[in-house]
Motif scaffolding. Structure first.
Motif, PDB file in Angstrom:
ATOM      1  N   SER A 341      60.690   9.243  42.903  1.00  0.00           N
ATOM      2  CA  SER A 341      60.427   7.806  42.761  1.00  0.00           C
ATOM      3  C   SER A 341      58.929   7.536  42.716  1.00  0.00           C
ATOM      4  CB  SER A 341      61.063   7.043  43.928  1.00  0.00           C
ATOM      5  OG  SER A 341      62.469   7.219  43.949  1.00  0.00           O
ATOM      6  N   GLU A 342      58.185   8.260  43.526  1.00  0.00           N
ATOM      7  CA  GLU A 342      56.723   8.116  43.519  1.00  0.00           C
ATOM      8  C   GLU A 342      56.151   8.556  42.179  1.00  0.00           C
ATOM      9  OE1 GLU A 342      53.208  10.570  45.687  1.00  0.00           O
ATOM     10  OE2 GLU A 342      54.703   9.681  47.024  1.00  0.00           O
ATOM     11  N   HIS A 343      56.715   9.625  41.606  1.00  0.00           N
ATOM     12  CA  HIS A 343      56.236  10.137  40.316  1.00  0.00           C
ATOM     13  C   HIS A 343      56.575   9.163  39.179  1.00  0.00           C
ATOM     14  CE1 HIS A 343      54.716  13.001  37.526  1.00  0.00           C
ATOM     15  NE2 HIS A 343      55.890  13.268  36.983  1.00  0.00           N
ATOM     16  N   ARG A 344      57.765   8.559  39.244  1.00  0.00           N
ATOM     17  CA  ARG A 344      58.199   7.631  38.188  1.00  0.00           C
ATOM     18  C   ARG A 344      57.578   6.245  38.356  1.00  0.00           C
ATOM     19  NH1 ARG A 344      62.929   4.100  37.497  1.00  0.00           N
ATOM     20  NH2 ARG A 344      63.336   3.907  35.263  1.00  0.00           N
ATOM     21  N   ARG A 345      57.082   5.953  39.569  1.00  0.00           N
ATOM     22  CA  ARG A 345      56.558   4.636  39.916  1.00  0.00           C
ATOM     23  C   ARG A 345      57.664   3.584  39.908  1.00  0.00           C
ATOM     24  NH1 ARG A 345      52.746   5.999  35.737  1.00  0.00           N
ATOM     25  NH2 ARG A 345      51.040   7.250  36.578  1.00  0.00           N
ATOM     26  N   ALA A 346      58.862   4.030  40.118  1.00  0.00           N
ATOM     27  CA  ALA A 346      60.035   3.153  40.236  1.00  0.00           C
ATOM     28  C   ALA A 346      61.133   3.949  40.918  1.00  0.00           C
ATOM     29  CB  ALA A 346      60.487   2.652  38.874  1.00  0.00           C
ATOM     30  N   ARG A 347      62.149   3.272  41.398  1.00  0.00           N
ATOM     31  CA  ARG A 347      63.200   3.940  42.164  1.00  0.00           C
ATOM     32  C   ARG A 347      63.994   4.905  41.307  1.00  0.00           C
ATOM     33  NH1 ARG A 347      64.281   5.599  47.223  1.00  0.00           N
ATOM     34  NH2 ARG A 347      66.534   5.775  47.579  1.00  0.00           N
ATOM     35  N   VAL A 348      64.221   6.114  41.822  1.00  0.00           N
ATOM     36  CA  VAL A 348      65.092   7.119  41.201  1.00  0.00           C
ATOM     37  C   VAL A 348      66.224   7.416  42.170  1.00  0.00           C
ATOM     38  CG1 VAL A 348      65.281   9.476  40.344  1.00  0.00           C
ATOM     39  CG2 VAL A 348      63.217   8.159  39.856  1.00  0.00           C
ATOM     40  N   GLU A 349      67.456   7.349  41.686  1.00  0.00           N
ATOM     41  CA  GLU A 349      68.620   7.649  42.516  1.00  0.00           C
ATOM     42  C   GLU A 349      69.136   9.052  42.189  1.00  0.00           C
ATOM     43  OE1 GLU A 349      69.951   5.962  44.895  1.00  0.00           O
ATOM     44  OE2 GLU A 349      68.935   4.023  44.698  1.00  0.00           O
ATOM     45  N   ILE A 350      69.406   9.857  43.215  1.00  0.00           N
ATOM     46  CA  ILE A 350      70.023  11.173  43.048  1.00  0.00           C
ATOM     47  C   ILE A 350      71.420  11.077  43.653  1.00  0.00           C
ATOM     48  CG2 ILE A 350      69.881  13.637  43.559  1.00  0.00           C
ATOM     49  CD1 ILE A 350      66.878  13.322  43.861  1.00  0.00           C
ATOM     50  N   ARG A 351      72.456  11.246  42.808  1.00  0.00           N
ATOM     51  CA  ARG A 351      73.816  11.033  43.279  1.00  0.00           C
ATOM     52  C   ARG A 351      74.747  12.123  42.774  1.00  0.00           C
ATOM     53  NH1 ARG A 351      77.108   7.488  42.291  1.00  0.00           N
ATOM     54  NH2 ARG A 351      76.520   6.829  40.191  1.00  0.00           N
ATOM     55  N   VAL A 352      75.844  12.303  43.497  1.00  0.00           N
ATOM     56  CA  VAL A 352      76.942  13.160  43.059  1.00  0.00           C
ATOM     57  C   VAL A 352      78.065  12.246  42.583  1.00  0.00           C
ATOM     58  CG1 VAL A 352      78.612  14.911  43.714  1.00  0.00           C
ATOM     59  CG2 VAL A 352      76.324  14.946  44.721  1.00  0.00           C
ATOM     60  N   PRO A 353      78.427  12.257  41.282  1.00  0.00           N
ATOM     61  CA  PRO A 353      79.482  11.360  40.803  1.00  0.00           C
ATOM     62  C   PRO A 353      80.832  11.742  41.408  1.00  0.00           C
ATOM     63  CG  PRO A 353      78.859  12.913  39.086  1.00  0.00           C
ATOM     64  CD  PRO A 353      77.877  13.101  40.200  1.00  0.00           C
ATOM     65  N   GLN A 354      81.581  10.731  41.837  1.00  0.00           N
ATOM     66  CA  GLN A 354      82.850  10.971  42.525  1.00  0.00           C
ATOM     67  C   GLN A 354      84.067  10.639  41.670  1.00  0.00           C
ATOM     68  OE1 GLN A 354      82.956  12.441  45.469  1.00  0.00           O
ATOM     69  NE2 GLN A 354      80.705  12.445  45.659  1.00  0.00           N
ATOM     70  N   ARG A 355      83.899   9.710  40.701  1.00  0.00           N
ATOM     71  CA  ARG A 355      85.060   9.290  39.906  1.00  0.00           C
ATOM     72  C   ARG A 355      84.560   8.647  38.609  1.00  0.00           C
ATOM     73  NH1 ARG A 355      84.304   5.733  44.010  1.00  0.00           N
ATOM     74  NH2 ARG A 355      85.634   6.956  45.378  1.00  0.00           N
ATOM     75  N   GLY A 356      85.506   8.396  37.714  1.00  0.00           N
ATOM     76  CA  GLY A 356      85.205   7.646  36.509  1.00  0.00           C
ATOM     77  C   GLY A 356      84.520   8.453  35.430  1.00  0.00           C
ATOM     78  N   ASP A 357      83.862   7.724  34.503  1.00  0.00           N
ATOM     79  CA  ASP A 357      83.253   8.341  33.321  1.00  0.00           C
ATOM     80  C   ASP A 357      82.141   9.310  33.688  1.00  0.00           C
ATOM     81  OD1 ASP A 357      84.957   6.919  31.713  1.00  0.00           O
ATOM     82  OD2 ASP A 357      83.526   5.300  31.304  1.00  0.00           O
ATOM     83  N   LYS A 358      81.390   9.002  34.736  1.00  0.00           N
ATOM     84  CA  LYS A 358      80.275   9.878  35.110  1.00  0.00           C
ATOM     85  C   LYS A 358      80.789  11.214  35.632  1.00  0.00           C
ATOM     86  CE  LYS A 358      76.908   6.231  35.948  1.00  0.00           C
ATOM     87  NZ  LYS A 358      76.041   5.535  36.927  1.00  0.00           N
ATOM     88  N   LYS A 359      81.856  11.194  36.383  1.00  0.00           N
ATOM     89  CA  LYS A 359      82.439  12.458  36.868  1.00  0.00           C
ATOM     90  C   LYS A 359      83.014  13.251  35.696  1.00  0.00           C
ATOM     91  CE  LYS A 359      85.744  14.437  40.135  1.00  0.00           C
ATOM     92  NZ  LYS A 359      84.780  15.465  40.561  1.00  0.00           N
ATOM     93  N   THR A 360      83.651  12.559  34.748  1.00  0.00           N
ATOM     94  CA  THR A 360      84.192  13.242  33.561  1.00  0.00           C
ATOM     95  C   THR A 360      83.078  13.902  32.759  1.00  0.00           C
ATOM     96  OG1 THR A 360      86.013  11.648  33.433  1.00  0.00           O
ATOM     97  CG2 THR A 360      85.528  12.921  31.456  1.00  0.00           C
ATOM     98  N   LEU A 361      81.942  13.177  32.606  1.00  0.00           N
ATOM     99  CA  LEU A 361      80.808  13.751  31.880  1.00  0.00           C
ATOM    100  C   LEU A 361      80.227  14.941  32.641  1.00  0.00           C
ATOM    101  CD1 LEU A 361      78.837  13.677  29.534  1.00  0.00           C
ATOM    102  CD2 LEU A 361      77.488  11.981  30.796  1.00  0.00           C
ATOM    103  N   MET A 362      80.174  14.857  33.971  1.00  0.00           N
ATOM    104  CA  MET A 362      79.685  15.981  34.771  1.00  0.00           C
ATOM    105  C   MET A 362      80.533  17.225  34.538  1.00  0.00           C
ATOM    106  SD  MET A 362      77.669  17.373  37.029  1.00  0.00           S
ATOM    107  CE  MET A 362      76.768  16.079  37.895  1.00  0.00           C
ATOM    108  N   GLU A 363      81.847  17.053  34.443  1.00  0.00           N
ATOM    109  CA  GLU A 363      82.734  18.190  34.181  1.00  0.00           C
ATOM    110  C   GLU A 363      82.461  18.798  32.809  1.00  0.00           C
ATOM    111  OE1 GLU A 363      86.515  16.390  34.699  1.00  0.00           O
ATOM    112  OE2 GLU A 363      86.470  16.481  36.899  1.00  0.00           O
ATOM    113  N   THR A 364      82.159  17.954  31.830  1.00  0.00           N
ATOM    114  CA  THR A 364      81.820  18.460  30.492  1.00  0.00           C
ATOM    115  C   THR A 364      80.528  19.272  30.541  1.00  0.00           C
ATOM    116  OG1 THR A 364      82.886  16.564  29.435  1.00  0.00           O
ATOM    117  CG2 THR A 364      81.289  17.787  28.121  1.00  0.00           C
TER     118      THR A 364
END
Length: 667
Positions: A341-364
């Motif tokens: 976040s300090e490097h980007r000068r804005a908030r960066v979120e680091i997450r593990v997707p649990q469900r939905g389209d993001k989890k499906t894309l992670m599996e791909t």
């Protein structure tokens, strides 16, 4: 804190290690940093290395038995520890730290915004300052298709510097200028400011800001139709369709406005593969892959943390997304999040997707990582266990005191004694270390044996001089050895091109006090391999003996029967044809041969290219090179007028006329 080899011999005294956050370094007998680590509690972490040596991972045991010293630096917070750890890993390149490397060279779509007239092109390799990058893409043809569609709407320059300059000289644009796929700034059809505005619009569209361009074109199309400018309306309609086709090439996977990088990891006990999908505006803009040897004991969380630091450590703030999706959170997730976040000068979120389209894309992405690891394992010549076995077999066959962790191989290349060159390639732990390759222009014309003697003398003369400069070697002895070798070798030049260094770079033990960069000739090899038989091996040994270097082993590898020759031995060492030792030596020798041949061809090509100018009166090497650099080739120089030749620095009217007369007469 110096001591003899062995973990117990350099264990810090009880109570001397602080219990604060910090970063620590292990060093080997040559004072090289071989491992960098960070800890929330330095005392607890470092004591774990010495408490139960038998219970450590085998690779950690190898690191500890290689090390002779450990030091540390205390910092205030975990974020500072992360920053310092990344900085030291980048500076020292420790061989026991995890280092991710691209599984292939991915192409990017690049716009050179640092130039007066920005150019769009396909680029690979290191990023350049002042250039905006989009991608990476899986194939270069995908970039060219996209660019071809977008140039209808954003007709920015896509030609090389030579074509651009040539068009300006003759006053006519290239074909793209005539078919309206370039605004032709080379001939003044648009100003530099107008062309830059087109380039800014192109970059905005590629960055995902597509809506405003589509709305603007639709508005202009309707207005043109209302004004009965039907040809213009048809042109705008085709532009809209071109943009739609360019957008269709990028699959929509998440909601519009979603910017994230999706990171997936596939691993086995020895290696890991990482795949990243770049999603901008809900569309997959590109993908990229890395592979890594697990040279240290690290779980998925540690691998993810190290990957995020290496991937985003040198990235521009614009390259960081709002969200990074990972398979598992790093151990110090909060610190990593704060650092990014300090490097980007804005908030960066680091997450593990649990469900939905993001989890499906992670599996791909994970399936892509699994396939990448599978393909890498098939292509790789050997894994860590096999390389270790090969090095041990070499040590046993050549009766070495220790396993040759650093091997240098030398080869000579020439055609009938002309343009003689030599190469030095470096393998560490059985893997090529291309940043330490060297190329030599050989002065000797007395054959391969004399050339090997010269090159070995030059390489180790520099090594002794550098040891003397740091006080590791008696200065008078070094000067005597250096003078003797210098009489044979002469002086060297040094410059670097890409990742493979060209000739002997200026290096020394440790780090250069002026630049702070590692000195690449600082460390001697355990084993020198020369391409050749007993004569070449003897010449290499003679060079080392005359310099007083007695702790480096030498062998020659003859091509005919793949015999290994030791200096002074009447019979060769015959390694089994199927042995890992012979396979590794062959790889080292073949790489040295390839590197030498490449240098020889480039040197010969350069001499042939300039040969047409050799007979022109008044032209020395510097002005010949300036002419070739300005025009690109003798053919283009032959087509130039005297006035155009005068534009080259150092070329006056009289010399220009002489060049024109000489080249016209030759043709």
């Amino acid at each position: 804190m110096r001591s003899v080899v062995g973990p117990a011999s350099f264990r810090p005294s009880p109570g001397s290690i602080p219990d604060s956050p910090g970063v620590y370094r292990f060093r080997d007998a040559d004072d090289r940093v071989i491992y960098v680590g960070k800890a929330k509690n330095l005392r607890q972490r470092l004591n774990s290395y010495f408490a139960d040596f038998a219970g450590l991972h085998p690779r950690t045991q190898t690191m500890l038995t290689t090390a002779v010293d450990v030091d540390w630096t205390v910092v205030g917070t975990e974020v500072e520890a992360l920053q310092l750890e990344y900085s030291w890993i980048k500076q020292y390149d420790p061989r026991f730290n995890v280092k991710y490397r691209d599984d292939k060279s991915y192409p990017y779509l690049a716009v050179t915004m640092g130039e007066e007239f920005p150019r769009v092109q396909v680029m690979r390799g290191a990023r350049r300052k002042g250039t905006r990058y989009f991608g990476p893409y899986s194939h270069a043809w995908a970039i060219r298709e996209t660019v071809d569609l977008l140039l209808r709407v954003f007709p920015i320059r896509s030609c090389s510097a030579g074509v651009f300059r040539r068009a300006g000289q003759i006053g006519r644009p290239c074909l793209l200028g005539y078919i309206d796929k370039c605004s032709a700034p080379c001939v003044g059809k648009v100003t530099a400011a107008e062309h830059r505005e087109l380039a800014d619009d192109f970059c905005d569209f590629m960055a995902g800001n597509t809506g405003r361009f589509m709305k603007r074109l639709e508005r202009e199309m309707r207005q043109a139709a209302a004004d009965q400018e039907y040809e213009r309306a048809a042109r705008l309609r085709d532009d809209i369709q071109a943009l739609l086709r360019a957008m269709e090439k990028q699959a929509v996977v998440l909601g519009e406005g979603t910017d994230c990088d999706v990171v997936a990891l596939a691993e086995d006990p020895l290696e890991a593969a990482v795949q990243v999908f770049y999603v901008r505006g809900g569309r997959i803009r590109g993908q990229r892959g890395w592979v890594v040897d697990k040279v240290e004991e690290a779980g998925p969380g540690e691998l993810v943390e190290q990957f995020l630091l290496q991937m985003y450590g040198d990235a521009t703030p614009e390259a960081l997304p709002r969200e990074v999706l990972v398979p598992v959170l790093p151990p110090d997730a909060e610190a990593v999040t704060e650092l990014l976040s300090e490097h980007r000068r804005a908030r960066v979120e680091i997450r593990v997707p649990q469900r939905g389209d993001k989890k499906t894309l992670m599996e791909t992405v994970w399936r892509n990582a699994m396939e990448a690891l599978k393909q890498h394992k098939l292509k790789r010549a050997s894994d860590l266990t096999t390389r270790s076995k090969a090095l041990q077999e070499i040590a046993d066959a050549l009766d070495l005191d220790q396993v040759p962790l650093r091997v240098e191989c030398y080869d000579v290349s020439h055609i009938q004694g002309t343009d003689v060159v030599a190469s030095m390639v470096v393998f560490e732990d059985g893997l090529a270390r291309k940043s330490e390759y060297r190329r030599f222009s050989v002065r000797s014309t007395e054959g391969d044996v004399a050339s090997i003697y010269e090159v070995i003398s030059r390489r180790f003369k520099r090594y002794l001089e550098e040891r003397s400069a740091t006080g590791e070697l008696d200065t008078e002895s070094a000067m005597e050895a250096g003078t003797e070798a210098g009489t044979e070798a002469g002086t060297e030049t040094g410059r670097e091109t890409g990742t493979e260094a060209d000739a002997e770079g200026h290096a020394g033990a440790g780090f250069d006090p002026d630049t702070g960069r590692p000195r690449k000739f600082a460390y001697p090899p355990n084993l020198v391999v020369v391409d050749g038989g007993p004569a070449q091996a003897a010449a290499a040994q003679r060079a080392l003996d005359e310099l007083g270097v007695d702790d480096v082993a030498v062998c020659g590898l003859a091509k005919r029967l793949e015999e290994v020759w030791l200096p002074g031995e009447d019979l060769p060492v015959i390694l089994p044809r199927s042995s890992e030792a012979l396979y590794l030596l062959q790889r080292v020798r073949d790489e040295a041969h390839r590197f030498a041949i490449t240098y020889h061809r480039s040197k010969r090509s350069k001499s042939v290219k300039e040969s047409a100018l050799d007979e022109v009166p008044g032209l020395g090497p510097a002005r010949r090179q300036a002419l070739i650099k300005h025009f690109g080739s003798v053919k283009r120089l032959r087509e130039a007028t005297a006035a155009q030749i005068c534009e080259v620095p150092g070329i006056g009217p009289a010399t220009a006329e002489t060049i024109v007369s000489a080249l016209k007469g030759e043709s």
